[in-house]
Scaffold this active site. Structure first.
Site: not given
Length: 258
Positions: A84, A234
């Protein structure tokens, strides 16, 4: 900036950077397997974990932090991986210092612009009265008014620490993150593509790396592959650690077949 990091294992160096609100601790379970084959550097990025705080917070300064760490450790080059926000840091670093990167892995992020989507989290974190806070349970109860999913609250509260007097403090630099959260979503641009082997590893249930992103990924990283980890969102390294470990080892050891 001198970043806090944890070093373990043996073999070629592999540096791992966490995402927003995270820390090096997020990768401990992964590290236990990877350190059998690599010298691991689990890093706290600035304004996170046990690394120093600063008003300067963007991908260029975070890339410079990584260069300083490598220089201090005498690393001419290394494998680098980031999740990320950490993924955008390693992308920036690779485009700025390609000679210092052997291969790169980017976990569930693309180089494109991402709109703000952390406001509710920031509202919840800022609602916790640190000066009067008596317990982690009290912090969790307040945060639950903003964030319903217990796992997300548990992750966020890992950044709750104590000072030398035993009072609760945030390890993250919450004021700067709140003020400059827009920097996390900024688009990465470079006139010079990074041409060394790169793996973009997305979560199959995540929307962070889309089909539309692949054109820009191929432009900036022409020697790259995009794959998706099955049954992962994620937080793919937390949801499917075995698959992530297997994929990372295969890619770095030239045994990868997309």
């Amino acid at each position: 900036m001198k970043l806090n990091f944890k070093k373990s294992g043996q073999g070629e160096p592999l540096i791992i950077l966490h995402g927003l609100f995270g820390s090096a601790d997020n990768w401990f379970s992964i590290a236990k397997e990877l350190e059998k084959d690599f010298t691991l550097y689990l890093v706290d990025q600035r304004n996170h974990g046990d690394s120093p705080h600063s008003d300067d917070w963007n991908y260029q300064v975070m890339a410079e932090d990584l260069k300083e760490l490598m220089d201090d450790e005498g690393l001419d080059s290394a494998y680098i991986m980031g999740h990320s926000m950490g993924g955008k840091t390693v992308m920036t670093f690779a485009m700025n210092y390609p000679a210092k990167v052997k291969k790169m892995i980017v976990a569930d992020i693309a180089p494109r612009f991402y709109p703000l989507h952390h406001q509710r989290i920031l509202e919840g974190l800022n609602a916790i009265p640190m000066g009067q806070l008596k317990s982690r349970k009290e912090a969790d109860d307040i945060l639950a008014e903003y964030i319903k999913i217990p796992g997300i609250r548990q992750f966020l509260l890992k950044s709750l620490g104590r000072d030398e007097n035993g009072k609760f403090i945030w390890k993250i630099n919450l004021p700067v993150i709140t003020e400059k959260i827009g920097n996390v979503g900024e688009e990465l641009k470079s006139a010079t593509p990074f041409e060394k082997p790169t793996l973009f590893m997305g979560g199959a249930n995540s929307d962070y790396i889309t089909e539309k992103d692949k054109e820009e990924i191929e432009r900036l990283f022409p020697n790259s592959h995009v794959i998706y980890i099955k049954d992962a969102g994620h937080w793919l390294h937390a949801e499917q650690p075995a698959a992530v470990i297997e994929t990372v080892k295969a890619f770095l050891k030239d045994k990868f077949s997309p």
